[in-house]
Scaffold this motif. Sequence first.
Motif, PDB file in Angstrom:
ATOM      1  N   GLN A  28       0.840  -1.182   0.000  1.00  0.00           N
ATOM      2  CA  GLN A  28       0.000   0.000   0.000  1.00  0.00           C
ATOM      3  C   GLN A  28       0.886   1.246   0.000  1.00  0.00           C
ATOM      4  OE1 GLN A  28      -3.079  -0.097  -0.454  1.00  0.00           O
ATOM      5  NE2 GLN A  28      -3.979   1.835   0.214  1.00  0.00           N
ATOM      6  N   VAL A  29       0.582   2.185  -0.851  1.00  0.00           N
ATOM      7  CA  VAL A  29       1.349   3.421  -0.937  1.00  0.00           C
ATOM      8  C   VAL A  29       0.755   4.457   0.004  1.00  0.00           C
ATOM      9  CG1 VAL A  29       1.975   5.342  -2.432  1.00  0.00           C
ATOM     10  CG2 VAL A  29       2.050   2.995  -3.310  1.00  0.00           C
ATOM     11  N   GLN A  30       1.610   5.150   0.698  1.00  0.00           N
ATOM     12  CA  GLN A  30       1.167   6.241   1.566  1.00  0.00           C
ATOM     13  C   GLN A  30       1.924   7.511   1.219  1.00  0.00           C
ATOM     14  OE1 GLN A  30       1.726   4.727   5.620  1.00  0.00           O
ATOM     15  NE2 GLN A  30      -0.505   4.675   5.820  1.00  0.00           N
ATOM     16  N   LEU A  31       1.203   8.622   1.199  1.00  0.00           N
ATOM     17  CA  LEU A  31       1.793   9.947   1.023  1.00  0.00           C
ATOM     18  C   LEU A  31       1.592  10.709   2.324  1.00  0.00           C
ATOM     19  CD1 LEU A  31       0.442  10.887  -2.535  1.00  0.00           C
ATOM     20  CD2 LEU A  31       2.621   9.816  -1.949  1.00  0.00           C
ATOM     21  N   VAL A  32       2.670  11.250   2.853  1.00  0.00           N
ATOM     22  CA  VAL A  32       2.594  11.948   4.132  1.00  0.00           C
ATOM     23  C   VAL A  32       3.175  13.343   3.967  1.00  0.00           C
ATOM     24  CG1 VAL A  32       3.260  11.962   6.550  1.00  0.00           C
ATOM     25  CG2 VAL A  32       2.789   9.783   5.391  1.00  0.00           C
ATOM     26  N   GLU A  33       2.324  14.352   4.201  1.00  0.00           N
ATOM     27  CA  GLU A  33       2.765  15.740   4.124  1.00  0.00           C
ATOM     28  C   GLU A  33       3.286  16.213   5.481  1.00  0.00           C
ATOM     29  OE1 GLU A  33      -1.193  15.591   1.706  1.00  0.00           O
ATOM     30  OE2 GLU A  33      -0.407  14.840   3.616  1.00  0.00           O
ATOM     31  N   CYS A  71       6.444  16.109   1.003  1.00  0.00           N
ATOM     32  CA  CYS A  71       5.551  14.968   0.791  1.00  0.00           C
ATOM     33  C   CYS A  71       6.420  13.737   0.622  1.00  0.00           C
ATOM     34  CB  CYS A  71       4.682  15.185  -0.433  1.00  0.00           C
ATOM     35  SG  CYS A  71       3.697  13.750  -0.908  1.00  0.00           S
ATOM     36  N   ALA A  72       6.342  12.844   1.588  1.00  0.00           N
ATOM     37  CA  ALA A  72       7.144  11.632   1.547  1.00  0.00           C
ATOM     38  C   ALA A  72       6.269  10.449   1.175  1.00  0.00           C
ATOM     39  CB  ALA A  72       7.797  11.400   2.909  1.00  0.00           C
ATOM     40  N   ALA A  73       6.728   9.668   0.217  1.00  0.00           N
ATOM     41  CA  ALA A  73       6.001   8.475  -0.210  1.00  0.00           C
ATOM     42  C   ALA A  73       6.616   7.241   0.422  1.00  0.00           C
ATOM     43  CB  ALA A  73       6.028   8.353  -1.716  1.00  0.00           C
ATOM     44  N   SER A  74       5.780   6.345   0.872  1.00  0.00           N
ATOM     45  CA  SER A  74       6.269   5.100   1.458  1.00  0.00           C
ATOM     46  C   SER A  74       5.369   3.962   1.035  1.00  0.00           C
ATOM     47  CB  SER A  74       6.311   5.206   2.980  1.00  0.00           C
ATOM     48  OG  SER A  74       5.013   5.389   3.493  1.00  0.00           O
ATOM     49  N   GLY A  75       5.841   2.762   1.254  1.00  0.00           N
ATOM     50  CA  GLY A  75       5.060   1.594   0.897  1.00  0.00           C
ATOM     51  C   GLY A  75       5.765   0.784  -0.181  1.00  0.00           C
ATOM     52  N   ARG A  76       5.000   0.098  -0.975  1.00  0.00           N
ATOM     53  CA  ARG A  76       5.576  -0.735  -2.030  1.00  0.00           C
ATOM     54  C   ARG A  76       6.274   0.154  -3.056  1.00  0.00           C
ATOM     55  NH1 ARG A  76       2.436  -0.214  -6.539  1.00  0.00           N
ATOM     56  NH2 ARG A  76       0.270   0.405  -6.272  1.00  0.00           N
ATOM     57  N   THR A  77       7.019  -0.467  -3.944  1.00  0.00           N
ATOM     58  CA  THR A  77       7.735   0.274  -4.972  1.00  0.00           C
ATOM     59  C   THR A  77       6.794   1.267  -5.636  1.00  0.00           C
ATOM     60  OG1 THR A  77       9.187  -1.598  -5.370  1.00  0.00           O
ATOM     61  CG2 THR A  77       9.100   0.108  -7.053  1.00  0.00           C
ATOM     62  N   PHE A  78       7.171   2.533  -5.562  1.00  0.00           N
ATOM     63  CA  PHE A  78       6.269   3.586  -5.968  1.00  0.00           C
ATOM     64  C   PHE A  78       6.928   4.458  -7.014  1.00  0.00           C
ATOM     65  CE2 PHE A  78       2.755   6.276  -5.724  1.00  0.00           C
ATOM     66  CZ  PHE A  78       3.099   7.577  -5.417  1.00  0.00           C
ATOM     67  N   THR A  79       6.409   4.417  -8.214  1.00  0.00           N
ATOM     68  CA  THR A  79       6.926   5.254  -9.283  1.00  0.00           C
ATOM     69  C   THR A  79       5.758   5.857 -10.036  1.00  0.00           C
ATOM     70  OG1 THR A  79       8.807   3.750  -9.500  1.00  0.00           O
ATOM     71  CG2 THR A  79       8.497   5.386 -11.237  1.00  0.00           C
ATOM     72  N   PRO A  80       5.211   6.943  -9.503  1.00  0.00           N
ATOM     73  CA  PRO A  80       4.113   7.587 -10.216  1.00  0.00           C
ATOM     74  C   PRO A  80       4.623   8.353 -11.421  1.00  0.00           C
ATOM     75  CG  PRO A  80       4.742   8.903  -8.345  1.00  0.00           C
ATOM     76  CD  PRO A  80       5.591   7.646  -8.293  1.00  0.00           C
ATOM     77  N   TYR A  99      -2.630  19.492   0.167  1.00  0.00           N
ATOM     78  CA  TYR A  99      -2.600  18.052  -0.040  1.00  0.00           C
ATOM     79  C   TYR A  99      -1.563  17.680  -1.099  1.00  0.00           C
ATOM     80  CZ  TYR A  99      -7.122  17.984   2.331  1.00  0.00           C
ATOM     81  OH  TYR A  99      -8.142  18.124   3.249  1.00  0.00           O
ATOM     82  N   CYS A 100      -0.852  16.616  -0.822  1.00  0.00           N
ATOM     83  CA  CYS A 100       0.045  16.015  -1.783  1.00  0.00           C
ATOM     84  C   CYS A 100      -0.730  14.955  -2.556  1.00  0.00           C
ATOM     85  CB  CYS A 100       1.207  15.379  -1.013  1.00  0.00           C
ATOM     86  SG  CYS A 100       2.257  14.293  -1.950  1.00  0.00           S
ATOM     87  N   ALA A 101      -0.471  14.855  -3.858  1.00  0.00           N
ATOM     88  CA  ALA A 101      -1.174  13.878  -4.678  1.00  0.00           C
ATOM     89  C   ALA A 101      -0.224  13.273  -5.702  1.00  0.00           C
ATOM     90  CB  ALA A 101      -2.351  14.541  -5.397  1.00  0.00           C
ATOM     91  N   TRP A 108      -3.439  10.151  -2.465  1.00  0.00           N
ATOM     92  CA  TRP A 108      -3.550  11.417  -1.750  1.00  0.00           C
ATOM     93  C   TRP A 108      -2.975  11.293  -0.348  1.00  0.00           C
ATOM     94  CZ3 TRP A 108      -5.341  15.945  -3.811  1.00  0.00           C
ATOM     95  CH2 TRP A 108      -5.967  15.850  -5.060  1.00  0.00           C
ATOM     96  N   GLY A 109      -2.388  12.383   0.126  1.00  0.00           N
ATOM     97  CA  GLY A 109      -1.986  12.464   1.514  1.00  0.00           C
ATOM     98  C   GLY A 109      -3.136  12.959   2.363  1.00  0.00           C
ATOM     99  N   GLN A 110      -2.870  13.072   3.658  1.00  0.00           N
ATOM    100  CA  GLN A 110      -3.914  13.454   4.599  1.00  0.00           C
ATOM    101  C   GLN A 110      -4.064  14.960   4.730  1.00  0.00           C
ATOM    102  OE1 GLN A 110      -0.860  12.777   5.471  1.00  0.00           O
ATOM    103  NE2 GLN A 110      -0.364  14.418   6.916  1.00  0.00           N
ATOM    104  N   GLY A 111      -3.107  15.710   4.233  1.00  0.00           N
ATOM    105  CA  GLY A 111      -3.177  17.164   4.257  1.00  0.00           C
ATOM    106  C   GLY A 111      -2.415  17.774   5.414  1.00  0.00           C
ATOM    107  N   THR A 112      -1.955  18.998   5.203  1.00  0.00           N
ATOM    108  CA  THR A 112      -1.283  19.764   6.249  1.00  0.00           C
ATOM    109  C   THR A 112      -1.795  21.200   6.190  1.00  0.00           C
ATOM    110  OG1 THR A 112       0.875  20.366   7.186  1.00  0.00           O
ATOM    111  CG2 THR A 112       0.720  20.343   4.791  1.00  0.00           C
ATOM    112  N   GLN A 113      -2.074  21.759   7.351  1.00  0.00           N
ATOM    113  CA  GLN A 113      -2.683  23.088   7.428  1.00  0.00           C
ATOM    114  C   GLN A 113      -1.632  24.175   7.256  1.00  0.00           C
ATOM    115  OE1 GLN A 113      -6.089  24.083   7.970  1.00  0.00           O
ATOM    116  NE2 GLN A 113      -5.230  26.092   7.464  1.00  0.00           N
ATOM    117  N   VAL A 114      -1.927  25.125   6.392  1.00  0.00           N
ATOM    118  CA  VAL A 114      -1.112  26.328   6.236  1.00  0.00           C
ATOM    119  C   VAL A 114      -2.003  27.521   6.546  1.00  0.00           C
ATOM    120  CG1 VAL A 114       0.109  27.801   4.602  1.00  0.00           C
ATOM    121  CG2 VAL A 114       0.448  25.317   4.542  1.00  0.00           C
ATOM    122  N   THR A 115      -1.592  28.320   7.512  1.00  0.00           N
ATOM    123  CA  THR A 115      -2.352  29.499   7.898  1.00  0.00           C
ATOM    124  C   THR A 115      -1.448  30.722   7.788  1.00  0.00           C
ATOM    125  OG1 THR A 115      -3.697  28.199   9.429  1.00  0.00           O
ATOM    126  CG2 THR A 115      -3.732  30.596   9.686  1.00  0.00           C
TER     127      THR A 115
END
Length: 126
Positions: free
Chosen positions: A1-6, A22-31, A95-97, A116-123
């Motif tokens: 499973q691929v995960q994107l973390v912002e 945005c860091a990608a983790s999980g199985r071999t990921f080459t978008p 959001y990272c995508a 998609w990542g879970q998102g990070t707040q910018v204010t």
Amino acid sequence: QVQLVESGGGLVHAGGSLRLSCAASGRTFTPYVMGWFRQAPGKEREFVAGILWSGASPYYTDSVKGRFTISRDNAKTTMYLQMNSLRPEDTAVYYCAADSRTWGVITTTPRGYNYWGQGTQVTVSS
């Protein structure tokens, strides 16, 4: 499973800077394409910037051109968004995508991305 973390969001004064990662983790990921979107309260998710996996062809929405820079770290599965000269209207969840289906096309709609990542707040305060 691929995960994107912002990471890297936060509170900053107008004119300040932030760097999102945005860091990608999980199985071999080459978008084929990676991108940044943002969503402000009560508004639709909008495209901010996109880049090919190779790091080529960065593309920006008009409102951030000259202020934001998207980049990729070829040694890591990490993407960045350097945001300078921030404005209050930049306030949103960012959001990272990633898209692993269509080679060579940077789409500006959320449907064009299948991870998609879970998102990070910018204010940005005025």
